[in-house]
Design an enzyme around this catalytic site. Structure first.
Site, mmCIF file in Angstrom:
data_model
loop_
_atom_site.group_PDB
_atom_site.id
_atom_site.type_symbol
_atom_site.label_atom_id
_atom_site.label_comp_id
_atom_site.label_asym_id
_atom_site.label_seq_id
_atom_site.Cartn_x
_atom_site.Cartn_y
_atom_site.Cartn_z
ATOM 1 N N GLY A 106 0.729 5.729 -0.029
ATOM 2 C CA GLY A 106 -0.824 6.981 -0.357
ATOM 3 C C GLY A 106 0.879 8.477 0.101
ATOM 4 O O GLY A 106 1.483 7.900 -0.330
ATOM 5 N N VAL B 17 3.725 0.575 2.494
ATOM 6 C CA VAL B 17 3.097 -0.270 3.845
ATOM 7 C C VAL B 17 3.921 -0.672 2.796
ATOM 8 O O VAL B 17 3.756 -1.504 2.145
ATOM 9 C CB VAL B 17 2.076 -0.410 4.294
ATOM 10 C CG1 VAL B 17 2.315 -1.004 5.201
ATOM 11 C CG2 VAL B 17 1.328 0.751 4.748
ATOM 12 N N LYS C 199 4.836 -0.110 8.143
ATOM 13 C CA LYS C 199 4.974 1.563 7.659
ATOM 14 C C LYS C 199 5.488 2.328 7.709
ATOM 15 O O LYS C 199 6.226 2.320 9.367
ATOM 16 C CB LYS C 199 3.479 2.007 8.386
ATOM 17 C CG LYS C 199 3.135 3.562 8.074
ATOM 18 C CD LYS C 199 1.398 3.580 9.000
ATOM 19 C CE LYS C 199 1.263 5.161 7.903
ATOM 20 N NZ LYS C 199 -0.585 5.077 9.274
ATOM 21 N N GLY D 182 2.963 7.886 2.794
ATOM 22 C CA GLY D 182 3.961 7.299 3.097
ATOM 23 C C GLY D 182 3.559 5.624 1.696
ATOM 24 O O GLY D 182 2.946 5.560 1.473
ATOM 25 N N GLY E 146 0.730 -0.815 -0.417
ATOM 26 C CA GLY E 146 -0.288 0.191 0.211
ATOM 27 C C GLY E 146 0.755 1.237 0.059
ATOM 28 O O GLY E 146 2.015 1.317 0.235
ATOM 29 N N ASP F 160 -10.530 9.867 9.871
ATOM 30 C CA ASP F 160 -10.490 9.641 8.754
ATOM 31 C C ASP F 160 -11.051 8.045 8.072
ATOM 32 O O ASP F 160 -10.597 7.176 7.597
ATOM 33 C CB ASP F 160 -9.089 9.658 8.002
ATOM 34 C CG ASP F 160 -8.586 9.638 6.055
ATOM 35 O OD1 ASP F 160 -10.017 9.826 5.571
ATOM 36 O OD2 ASP F 160 -7.341 9.627 5.804
#
Length: 261
Positions: free
Chosen positions: A22, A27, A42, A25, A20, A136
């Site tokens: 975003g 993952v 992360k 940063g 992942g 969020d």
């Protein structure tokens, strides 16, 4: 942006692959070869003035407060001195996110959404009772384990109730994903417990109806719709189920408003 490659070793963990990314940063799926455990690692992007280190440590301290099977567990916060940052070693949740579930199924059965709703609200209850606001809540931040249990992830835009606005930038305090933001957050206020509940409601509406309750164009259009337009209607089957379940607590599991937050 800090990046690792498969086979890299960091803090006793072996990197397998990126799972992942975003704005803040990436993952990675990694393994602790000593105990044979797979984890999510992360890594925050390098930001001016070392703010990635402050953000990572703040997130670690918030997640570390929460004890719940419906939030992702933090195992370690690891100093990454080479980049003046931290690595967050966290529980790896192997079932994907609600975003992926929405991409796989056109219609999610109401009974399944009720079970997911209970998990989401239990996770928020634990966070709010620990004095933590998520900030969020959206499909991509609700992960599913192989049994289908939902777990809240990514408290990177969250904040603790004993913080003041001075502890983080205005952008951090007011961040979020527009389509899931509560009206007060759209207006520029900081997220609070009720804001998390609004966002969770938008997530559930999308699971039931296939789309958010309000159009997600510009912030101005979104706020105008929230203020003046009814939400998109849900299928009749949802209304029938709600009527049948009106006297039980299957949806919120006795959620009582986040411990008075």
């Amino acid at each position: 942006m800090i990046a690792f490659e498969p086979g890299d070793q960091h803090a006793g963990l072996r990197i397998e692959r990126e799972i992942g990314r975003g704005a803040y940063g990436r993952v990675y799926l990694a393994e602790d070869p000593t105990i044979g455990r797979r984890v999510a690692l992360k890594v925050l992007s390098a930001l001016p003035g070392g703010s990635e280190a402050r953000r990572a440590l703040r997130e670690a301290r918030m997640v570390g407060r929460i004890q719940s099977p419906n939030t992702v567990t933090l195992y370690r916060a690891i100093p990454y001195e080479e980049h003046d940052s931290w690595l967050l070693e966290m529980e790896y949740v192997a079932g994907g996110s609600l975003t992926e579930l929405l991409g796989q199924e056109e219609a999610i059965p109401v009974e399944r959404v009720v079970a997911l709703a209970k998990d989401i609200f239990e996770g928020l209850k634990a966070a709010h009772e620990a004095g933590v606001i998520h900030g969020d809540v959206k499909p991509g931040n609700v992960l599913l384990d192989p049994s289908g249990t939902a777990k809240l992830a990514d408290f990177g835009l969250g904040w603790a109730l004993d913080e003041t606005l001075a502890t983080s930038s205005r952008a951090e305090a007011l961040g979020g994903t527009p389509a899931y933001m509560a009206p007060e957050v759209v207006m520029g206020e900081r997220s609070r417990a009720a804001s998390d509940l609004w966002s969770a409601g938008v997530v559930l509406h999308r699971l039931l109806g296939g789309k958010p309750p309000f159009p997600s164009g510009s912030l101005q259009e979104l706020f105008a719709a929230v203020q003046n337009a009814p939400p998109a209607p849900l299928p009749a089957s949802c209304l029938l189920y709600t009527s049948d379940a009106a006297d039980d607590d299957r949806i919120v599991g006795g959620w009582g408003g986040g411990g008075g937050v």
